[in-house]
Design a protein around this motif. Structure first.
Motif, mmCIF file in Angstrom:
data_model
loop_
_atom_site.group_PDB
_atom_site.id
_atom_site.type_symbol
_atom_site.label_atom_id
_atom_site.label_comp_id
_atom_site.label_asym_id
_atom_site.label_seq_id
_atom_site.Cartn_x
_atom_site.Cartn_y
_atom_site.Cartn_z
ATOM 1 N N LEU A 28 3.827 8.376 -7.318
ATOM 2 C CA LEU A 28 4.179 6.794 -7.593
ATOM 3 C C LEU A 28 2.993 6.355 -8.467
ATOM 4 C CD1 LEU A 28 4.363 5.936 -3.798
ATOM 5 C CD2 LEU A 28 6.287 5.891 -5.283
ATOM 6 N N PRO A 29 3.271 4.878 -8.997
ATOM 7 C CA PRO A 29 2.155 4.505 -9.856
ATOM 8 C C PRO A 29 1.114 4.332 -9.112
ATOM 9 C CG PRO A 29 4.298 3.200 -10.004
ATOM 10 C CD PRO A 29 4.539 4.085 -8.961
ATOM 11 N N PRO A 30 -0.040 4.335 -9.752
ATOM 12 C CA PRO A 30 -1.409 4.060 -8.904
ATOM 13 C C PRO A 30 -1.333 2.825 -8.245
ATOM 14 C CG PRO A 30 -1.897 3.962 -11.410
ATOM 15 C CD PRO A 30 -0.415 4.366 -11.015
ATOM 16 N N SER A 31 -2.138 2.871 -7.036
ATOM 17 C CA SER A 31 -1.947 1.466 -6.214
ATOM 18 C C SER A 31 -3.304 0.843 -6.437
ATOM 19 C CB SER A 31 -1.973 1.831 -4.645
ATOM 20 O OG SER A 31 -2.982 2.775 -4.299
ATOM 21 N N GLN A 32 -4.489 1.498 -7.336
ATOM 22 C CA GLN A 32 -5.570 0.927 -7.517
ATOM 23 C C GLN A 32 -5.771 1.333 -9.174
ATOM 24 O OE1 GLN A 32 -7.562 -0.967 -5.612
ATOM 25 N NE2 GLN A 32 -6.084 -0.795 -3.803
ATOM 26 N N PRO A 33 -6.584 0.602 -9.665
ATOM 27 C CA PRO A 33 -6.723 0.757 -11.311
ATOM 28 C C PRO A 33 -7.497 2.097 -11.617
ATOM 29 C CG PRO A 33 -7.288 -1.525 -10.624
ATOM 30 C CD PRO A 33 -6.997 -0.922 -9.437
ATOM 31 N N PHE A 53 10.108 4.356 3.068
ATOM 32 C CA PHE A 53 10.781 5.524 2.499
ATOM 33 C C PHE A 53 11.427 5.965 3.856
ATOM 34 C CE2 PHE A 53 11.048 9.873 1.035
ATOM 35 C CZ PHE A 53 12.056 9.734 0.219
ATOM 36 N N ARG A 54 10.449 6.228 4.937
ATOM 37 C CA ARG A 54 10.971 6.826 6.000
ATOM 38 C C ARG A 54 11.924 6.016 6.860
ATOM 39 N NH1 ARG A 54 6.459 6.391 10.008
ATOM 40 N NH2 ARG A 54 7.538 4.540 10.110
ATOM 41 N N ASP A 55 11.869 4.737 6.967
ATOM 42 C CA ASP A 55 12.564 4.027 7.592
ATOM 43 C C ASP A 55 13.931 3.358 6.980
ATOM 44 O OD1 ASP A 55 10.614 4.000 9.436
ATOM 45 O OD2 ASP A 55 9.905 1.990 9.425
ATOM 46 N N GLN A 56 13.984 3.199 5.675
ATOM 47 C CA GLN A 56 15.048 2.792 4.918
ATOM 48 C C GLN A 56 15.831 3.728 4.092
ATOM 49 O OE1 GLN A 56 13.932 -1.152 3.127
ATOM 50 N NE2 GLN A 56 12.756 -1.417 4.888
ATOM 51 N N HIS A 57 15.013 4.993 3.865
ATOM 52 C CA HIS A 57 16.032 5.789 2.748
ATOM 53 C C HIS A 57 16.042 7.174 3.253
ATOM 54 C CE1 HIS A 57 15.627 2.793 0.118
ATOM 55 N NE2 HIS A 57 14.589 2.474 0.177
ATOM 56 N N ARG A 58 16.503 7.246 4.771
ATOM 57 C CA ARG A 58 16.658 8.585 5.358
ATOM 58 C C ARG A 58 17.569 9.533 4.510
ATOM 59 N NH1 ARG A 58 20.320 9.092 9.762
ATOM 60 N NH2 ARG A 58 20.877 11.198 9.934
ATOM 61 N N SER A 97 0.801 -1.176 0.139
ATOM 62 C CA SER A 97 0.001 -0.112 0.050
ATOM 63 C C SER A 97 1.022 1.199 -0.060
ATOM 64 C CB SER A 97 -0.857 0.155 1.096
ATOM 65 O OG SER A 97 0.132 0.232 2.333
ATOM 66 N N ILE A 98 0.368 2.366 -0.189
ATOM 67 C CA ILE A 98 1.064 3.551 -0.138
ATOM 68 C C ILE A 98 1.559 3.936 1.276
ATOM 69 C CG2 ILE A 98 0.741 6.065 -0.221
ATOM 70 C CD1 ILE A 98 0.664 4.749 -2.967
ATOM 71 N N GLN A 99 0.722 3.398 2.160
ATOM 72 C CA GLN A 99 1.243 3.888 3.627
ATOM 73 C C GLN A 99 2.412 2.753 3.888
ATOM 74 O OE1 GLN A 99 -1.370 2.428 6.573
ATOM 75 N NE2 GLN A 99 -0.729 3.586 8.120
ATOM 76 N N GLU A 100 2.580 1.505 3.275
ATOM 77 C CA GLU A 100 3.543 0.479 3.559
ATOM 78 C C GLU A 100 4.919 1.335 2.742
ATOM 79 O OE1 GLU A 100 1.592 -3.686 4.053
ATOM 80 O OE2 GLU A 100 1.560 -2.640 1.771
ATOM 81 N N LYS A 101 4.676 1.933 1.589
ATOM 82 C CA LYS A 101 5.667 2.328 0.853
ATOM 83 C C LYS A 101 6.056 3.599 1.699
ATOM 84 C CE LYS A 101 4.345 0.838 -3.373
ATOM 85 N NZ LYS A 101 3.940 0.900 -4.796
ATOM 86 N N ALA A 102 5.409 4.177 2.175
ATOM 87 C CA ALA A 102 5.688 5.726 3.057
ATOM 88 C C ALA A 102 6.370 5.171 4.058
ATOM 89 C CB ALA A 102 4.419 6.330 3.409
#
Length: 77
Positions: A67-72, A40-45, A32-37
């Motif tokens: 980002l690419p859409p998470s839903q069609p 990004f926060r935790d691994q790409h400081r 999900s977008i939340q998981e990607k956020a």
């Protein structure tokens, strides 16, 4: 020296300065977008700080990744 250019658009969103990164950011995996956020926060400081903080940013700048859409039915994420 290896220089990587990161395409961005600086704008205002509701009166807040916003930097939208169009491409060139790290792979945030699936989910999900939340998981990607969180990824990004935790691994790409270092990347996050490089696009938001001085000398080309400031402490009030809001950041976003296009980002690419998470839903069609969505246009973007």
């Amino acid at each position: 020296m290896n220089i990587t250019r990161i395409p961005i658009i600086d704008s205002h969103t509701g009166g807040e300065p916003t930097r939208v990164v169009l491409d060139g950011f790290p792979d945030l995996g699936a989910g999900s977008i939340q998981e990607k956020a969180h990824c990004f926060r935790d691994q790409h400081r270092q990347f996050r700080e490089g696009i938001i903080l001085e000398p080309r940013g400031n402490d009030v700048l809001v950041g976003a990744l296009l980002l690419p859409p998470s839903q069609p039915e969505y246009d973007a994420g």
